[in-house]
Design an enzyme around this catalytic site. Structure first.
Site, PDB file in Angstrom:
ATOM      1  N   GLU A   8      41.334  37.086  35.106  1.00 23.03           N
ATOM      2  CA  GLU A   8      42.657  37.018  34.483  1.00 23.03           C
ATOM      3  C   GLU A   8      43.049  36.824  32.803  1.00 23.03           C
ATOM      4  OE1 GLU A   8      45.737  35.265  36.401  1.00 23.03           O
ATOM      5  OE2 GLU A   8      45.391  35.371  38.559  1.00 23.03           O
TER       6      GLU A   8
ATOM      7  N   GLU B 244      55.473  42.944  36.977  1.00 24.27           N
ATOM      8  CA  GLU B 244      56.686  42.313  38.316  1.00 24.27           C
ATOM      9  C   GLU B 244      57.558  41.950  38.801  1.00 24.27           C
ATOM     10  OE1 GLU B 244      53.193  40.690  41.239  1.00 24.27           O
ATOM     11  OE2 GLU B 244      52.954  39.867  39.251  1.00 24.27           O
TER      12      GLU B 244
ATOM     13  N   LYS C  23      59.605  38.347  40.521  1.00 29.12           N
ATOM     14  CA  LYS C  23      59.112  37.582  40.042  1.00 29.12           C
ATOM     15  C   LYS C  23      60.344  36.950  39.489  1.00 29.12           C
ATOM     16  CE  LYS C  23      53.998  36.984  39.826  1.00 29.12           C
ATOM     17  NZ  LYS C  23      52.812  36.722  39.288  1.00 29.12           N
TER      18      LYS C  23
END
Length: 505
Positions: free
Chosen positions: A272, A326, A329
């Site tokens: 990541e 997203e 979230k």
């Protein structure tokens, strides 16, 4: 005819035998991959996700689970996949060989090799986010590996677990870095396993977080891979090595932390890295431009294959966090790490000149899919019926009385349906064919209040086009009856197929 049939069957059997005995993947050097999270209120359909990946030439992805729908959609695409065991499943797999074996059977063996699974990520940042699972982490990894070994897949599919760089204490200068000693009882056997199985250490590297926590000590240009004067480079006083960016320093700190425990030949895979495009009031540097700058320069840096100062020329492949914003979230910045919105439109246009075709999401030269000039109207109608039926696009705007109904003819309605389907699949050129009656154009077909998908005017006058595919088991959201379109489409397509066969004969 019999000899031809025999030859076809023989060829098919050879293909089956070849696919049954896959060979280990070749080393392709450094590459860029992308993480795919699913915390979206309107998650795109798996086929739409795969179409976007193909259109952007993304060949490596990491999933945070092992979603069967997406794994099926990825079959035979050549896209390489890291699947994950979520943290909430870790305890069961770490405590039971049979649970691990069942997981591997269901999520790996059922899909491989058609879906090119390259690794299993066991949990994520377990040692910093789920401390009660730390004692079973290595057991879980070994249980998964044992199940792969039983299936003769252990040489083809790696097993590892992503660690947060916050586990590395005293990270600068990198030569002084070491792992948190209180976790050595887990980290040492983990590294021993990775070394014995020729796997890699997965790490999540976020210069954004280090920059935010540095209170101005880390310059923004140093986080961005931007050229900085020699007098502003960070110098490791022990090795006299100069660091011009935070990413390389953090990767080298990982190498040195492993060396501190006498592990010197384990490669690093960055699972990541990224930068948010929006943030809270205390995150002034979470902007579209900064996210673009970081990710564009990260991609360029990785693909240049320069390695790091400690290991020059050694690949440090990296997965960008992440494909989609997203929106479910918590926290503004947590919602905005994505490269794309759910409808497949880029959040920003990456600046990737001379960096290859991967993630070339430049929409400044927008393209559209419309009916080919002179196309047969019956074939156009068949293709239109398919798009509004099995193709699962929203055709309600071309219903009578709606914004795109006029002009009321098959060409105009096909233009709308073809272009919507084309953008729904991520501008995949293969999606703009429709049995030869469609073609790609750079001319915007929007007119009046009828705004086509991808138009720079999309959203004007309060009109927007929904290009998010519905789930596989849903019905069309169009006001037009899907059963009528479907039945008409089947007969029209059958008619076209019969005509084509007749022409061949």
């Amino acid at each position: 005819m019999a000899s031809l049939l025999h030859l076809l069957l023989l060829s098919l059997s050879l293909l089956v035998l070849a696919s049954a005995s896959p060979s280990p993947p070749a080393d392709e050097g450094s590459y860029i991959g992308v993480n795919i999270g699913t915390d979206l209120s309107d998650m795109p359909h798996p086929t739409q996700v795969v179409a976007l990946l193909k259109a952007q030439e993304i060949r490596h992805i990491r999933l945070y689970n092992a979603d069967p729908g997406l794994l099926i959609a990825l079959a035979n695409t050549g896209i390489k996949v890291i699947i994950s065991i979520p943290n909430d499943q870790l305890l069961g797999i770490g405590q039971s060989n049979s649970t691990a074996a069942n997981w591997v059977k269901r999520n790996v063996i059922a899909h491989y090799p058609a879906t090119m699974i390259t690794a299993v990520s066991v949990g994520s940042e377990v040692l910093t986010s789920l401390s009660n699972a730390a004692p079973v982490l290595v057991s879980a990894i070994k249980n998964v590996h044992a199940a792969l070994l039983s299936a003769n897949l252990d040489k083809l599919i790696k097993v590892s677990t992503p660690l947060s760089t916050s586990l590395i204490l005293d990270p600068f200068p990198p030569s002084q870095a070491f792992f948190n000693r209180s976790l050595n009882a887990v980290i040492v056997p983990l590294l021993s396993f990775l070394q014995s199985t020729n796997s890699y250490l997965m790490v999540n590297v976020y210069p954004y977080i280090d920059y935010m926590q540095s209170n101005g000590v880390i310059p923004l240009d140093y986080a961005f891979f931007k050229p900085i004067p020699p007098n502003k480079e960070a110098v490791d006083a022990n090795t006299l090595v100069r660091y011009s960016n935070a990413f390389d320093a953090m990767v080298d700190a990982t190498y040195f932390a492993m060396a501190f425990l006498n592990f010197t030949n384990i490669p690093v895979l960055v699972t990541e890295s990224g930068w948010p495009s929006k943030g809270e009031t205390n995150e002034p540097d979470a902007t579209l431009d900064n996210a673009n700058t970081y990710n564009s320069n990260l991609i360029r840096h990785v693909l240049n294959k320069t390695g790091t100062p400690k290991r020059p020329g050694i690949a440090v492949s990296t997965y960008i966090y992440e494909l989609y914003n997203e929106d479910t979230k918590a926290g503004l910045s947590e919602k905005n790490w994505g490269l794309f919105n759910a409808n497949g439109e880029p959040v920003y246009v990456l600046r990737l000149t001379n960096s290859g075709s991967v993630l070339a999401n430049d929409t400044t030269n927008q393209t559209y899919c419309t009916a080919r000039e002179g196309a047969d109207t019956k074939m156009l109608q068949a293709a239109l019926d398919w798009a509004c039926g099995p193709g699962k696009i929203d055709c309600s705007p071309i219903k009578q009385g709606e914004t795109c109904y006029e002009p009321d003819n098959v060409v105009a309605h096909a233009n709308y349906a073809f272009d919507t389907y084309y953008h729904q699949t991520g501008n995949n050129p293969d999606a703009c064919n429709f049995n030869g009656v469609a073609s790609i154009t750079t001319t915007d077909p929007s007119h009046g209040t009828c705004v086509f998908a991808g138009s720079r005017g999309n959203g004007r006058n309060g009109t927007s086009v929904n290009i998010t595919a519905p789930s596989a088991n849903s019905t069309t959201s169009s006001g037009i009856r899907s059963d009528l379109y479907y039945s008409r489409g089947i007969w029209s397509i059958l008619t076209v197929m019969i005509l084509n066969v007749a022409n061949i004969l």
